[in-house]
Motif scaffolding. Structure first.
Motif, PDB file in Angstrom:
ATOM      1  N   LEU A   1       0.823  -1.202   0.000  1.00  0.00           N
ATOM      2  CA  LEU A   1       0.000   0.000   0.000  1.00  0.00           C
ATOM      3  C   LEU A   1       0.862   1.260   0.000  1.00  0.00           C
ATOM      4  O   LEU A   1       0.593   2.217  -0.730  1.00  0.00           O
ATOM      5  N   GLU A   2       1.889   1.257   0.835  1.00  0.00           N
ATOM      6  CA  GLU A   2       2.766   2.425   0.931  1.00  0.00           C
ATOM      7  C   GLU A   2       3.504   2.651  -0.374  1.00  0.00           C
ATOM      8  O   GLU A   2       3.609   3.788  -0.847  1.00  0.00           O
ATOM      9  N   ASP A   3       4.001   1.587  -0.980  1.00  0.00           N
ATOM     10  CA  ASP A   3       4.717   1.720  -2.248  1.00  0.00           C
ATOM     11  C   ASP A   3       3.828   2.296  -3.340  1.00  0.00           C
ATOM     12  O   ASP A   3       4.291   3.047  -4.207  1.00  0.00           O
ATOM     13  N   ARG A   4       2.543   1.973  -3.301  1.00  0.00           N
ATOM     14  CA  ARG A   4       1.601   2.410  -4.334  1.00  0.00           C
ATOM     15  C   ARG A   4       0.919   3.743  -3.994  1.00  0.00           C
ATOM     16  O   ARG A   4       0.151   4.258  -4.807  1.00  0.00           O
ATOM     17  N   GLY A   5       1.198   4.277  -2.820  1.00  0.00           N
ATOM     18  CA  GLY A   5       0.550   5.523  -2.419  1.00  0.00           C
ATOM     19  C   GLY A   5      -0.936   5.369  -2.200  1.00  0.00           C
ATOM     20  O   GLY A   5      -1.709   6.312  -2.416  1.00  0.00           O
TER      21      GLY A   5
END
Length: 562
Positions: free
Chosen positions: A175-179
């Motif tokens: 989730l963090e990597d994909r914003g």
């Protein structure tokens, strides 16, 4: 950036037991909102309910969540009913990954009974009195739609706790990597507004809209003809992949589409297509599209879900956030409209690569505006945005997508901080009109030939000079602001009749008791509201700025083409 993980779910789903394992894997701390409430009262939850009632418990639970959300790098185990209060969703949706732990009813019943048997001093839990399965089923039906809005859903029936914890960590990192986690959330009269800024998020519109509205059937996609050619197919493909039936239309580009005629045509289109209250309106475009689509969404069927997907800088940093929607009138700009918070704002810096140089410049005026009001807006001492702008020249921002994303987030944070305290412009929100009193008059007088940011830039130059003339600010503030505007090649002056501009000022929507409202700078990042500016001063400053020979068409930082 994900700063917190919150676990939600029915009682017995494993929140309290899984949270410490997730925290250990990440090296974070654990906070259990139920434990915080129990420590505060010195009583178990069941006893708090029995003595004081649910309303007292829910208020204490809300305070516990707010306390937990002040920290970073924490895993929060929440109570099963925490999702019921709209106010709790603001901390749950601010830089927080929301994980729903789910289990079958029979699993929940078994866990709850075994937990009760292990307690040294068992308390009578209302949930365990009578038919526990039936009660849990009823709770699930009432809360299911809320739980389904989580970023991640993890079934906890058949896996070991350590494996579940590992899955959560992996899912949150993705989730963090994909914003795909909002960095800010607001609560307004129209509901919760979640704000996202991430490169590539345009391709994930469908995923995020579906997460927010699991049962929605149709998406009404509104764009303008120019934006639709570049980004319409991507948005439509993403929505269709998320199982939305997409109905799309495009309006002519430009300020002249910001009219009641356009809104009426959108309403005709929506109603003819049989729009329902469970449907979603997606505004894909700049400020004009956001205004007319947002206004239509706010009044059709008395209001339907609204998603703003801004595609230019001005809309990303300003127009798409805060809930102002509306249209122009022959007597002035934005005189007809409504306050209607978008339920989602999805800003993708990638789309700015196709933005013409003049549109970049126009949006930059709002960036400078936010820099000039930041401390007053956020109740902080240091003008963080001004410092950011001082360290990097205008042209350099367009070469680094990550830096541009940080710039957009900081601008949205400033505006959101104001809107959170004053949604309907009864007080503090007026400072967002810095430079706009005169700027709107200039824009309207030009017949909207001037872009919004070009007119506002002249308005900001004017208020800085008015403040200096009234001894409200130091002389060096004027060149400081001028330099930021000059870097982007924004106008120093415009060629318009003074009398016509002054006449337009009479129709400014912020006037009270016949007196114009001016937002004047006091120091970098600090402003004040004034209604006592002498007309003679206004005329003198305007006379100096409404001259052909002083106007610049471009400056050192004007580069960049479509």
């Amino acid at each position: 950036m994900v700063k917190r993980i919150a676990l939600i779910g029915l009682s017995g789903s494993g929140k309290s037991s899984i949270a410490p394992l997730v925290a250990d894997l990440l090296g974070w701390r654990i906070v259990d909102t139920d434990r915080l409430v129990e420590e505060r009262f010195g009583l178990p939850i069941a006893e708090i309910f029995a003595r004081y009632g649910e309303s007292v418990f829910r208020a204490a639970e809300r305070e516990a969540l707010l306390q937990a959300s002040l920290a970073e790098h924490v895993v929060i185990a929440t109570g099963g009913g925490i999702v019921l209060d709209d106010r709790n969703w603001i901390p749950l949706r601010t830089e927080t990954a929301l994980v729903h732990l789910r289990a079958r009813i029979e699993t929940l019943v078994d866990r709850l009974h075994r937990q009760s048997e292990r307690e040294l001093q068992p308390t009578v839990r209302p949930l365990l009195a009578g038919d526990t399965a039936a009660k849990l089923q009823e709770l699930w039906q009432r809360r299911r739609a809320l739980f389904e809005q989580a970023d991640v859903v993890i079934d906890t029936d058949d896996e070991a706790p350590q494996e579940i914890a590992q899955r959560i960590v992996e899912a949150v990192r993705e989730l963090e990597d994909r914003g795909s986690v909002p960095f800010r959330a607001l609560l307004g009269a129209a509901g919760r507004s979640e704000l996202y800024v991430a490169s590539g998020i345009l391709t994930r519109i469908g995923e995020l809209v579906r997460r927010r509205w699991p049962k929605a059937r149709r998406a009404f996609l509104v764009s303008d003809e120019q934006v639709a050619r570049y980004w319409g197919a991507s948005a439509r493909t993403s929505l269709t992949a998320a199982d939305f039936d997409v109905v799309a239309t495009a309006i002519p580009p430009g300020e002249h589409s910001k009219s009641l005629v356009t809104v009426t045509s959108l309403l005709d289109w929506m109603l003819a297509a049989g729009i329902e209250r469970s449907d979603v309106v997606v505004a894909l475009g700049g400020g004009v599209v956001g205004d007319v689509a947002g206004f239509a969404a706010s009044i059709v069927l008395r209001g339907v879900a609204l998603v703003q997907v801004p595609t230019n800088l001005l809309a990303m940093v300003d127009a798409s956030v805060g809930g102002k929607t509306g249209v122009d009138h022959p007597l002035g700009k934005n005189l007809i409209g409504s306050f209607y918070q978008p339920h989602l704002v999805l800003a993708d810096p990638v789309v700015l690569a196709t933005l013409p140089a003049e549109e970049r410049r126009s949006g930059w005026a709002e960036v400078v505006k936010h820099a000039m009001i930041e401390c007053t807006a956020t109740e902080t001492k240091e003008p963080r945005l001004l410092n950011m702008l001082a360290k990097r020249p205008y042209d350099a921002w367009w070469q680094d997508a990550d830096s541009l994303a940080r710039l957009i987030r900081q601008n949205i944070h400033i505006k959101a901080s104001v809107v959170a305290r004053d949604e309907r412009e009864s007080g503090l929100r007026r400072i967002l009109n810095y430079g706009h009193t005169l700027g709107h008059a200039i824009e309207a007088t030009s017949g909207y030939r001037l872009r919004h940011g070009e007119a506002i830039a002249v308005g900001m130059r004017a208020v800085a000079r008015i403040a200096h003339r009234l001894d409200s600010c130091r002389a060096d503030l004027v060149p400081l602001q001028d330099e930021l505007l000059d870097q982007a090649g924004l106008p120093r002056a415009v060629d318009l009749p003074l009398a016509d501009v002054l006449e337009r000022l009479r129709y400014d929507k912020k006037a009270e008791g016949g007196s114009l409202t001016w937002i004047l700078p006091l120091a970098p990042g600090h402003v004040e509201v004034r209604r006592d500016v002498p007309m003679s001063v206004i005329e003198d400053i305007c006379r100096a700025l409404l001259r052909t020979e002083s106007r610049i068409v471009s400056g050192r930082g004007a580069g960049g083409d479509r």
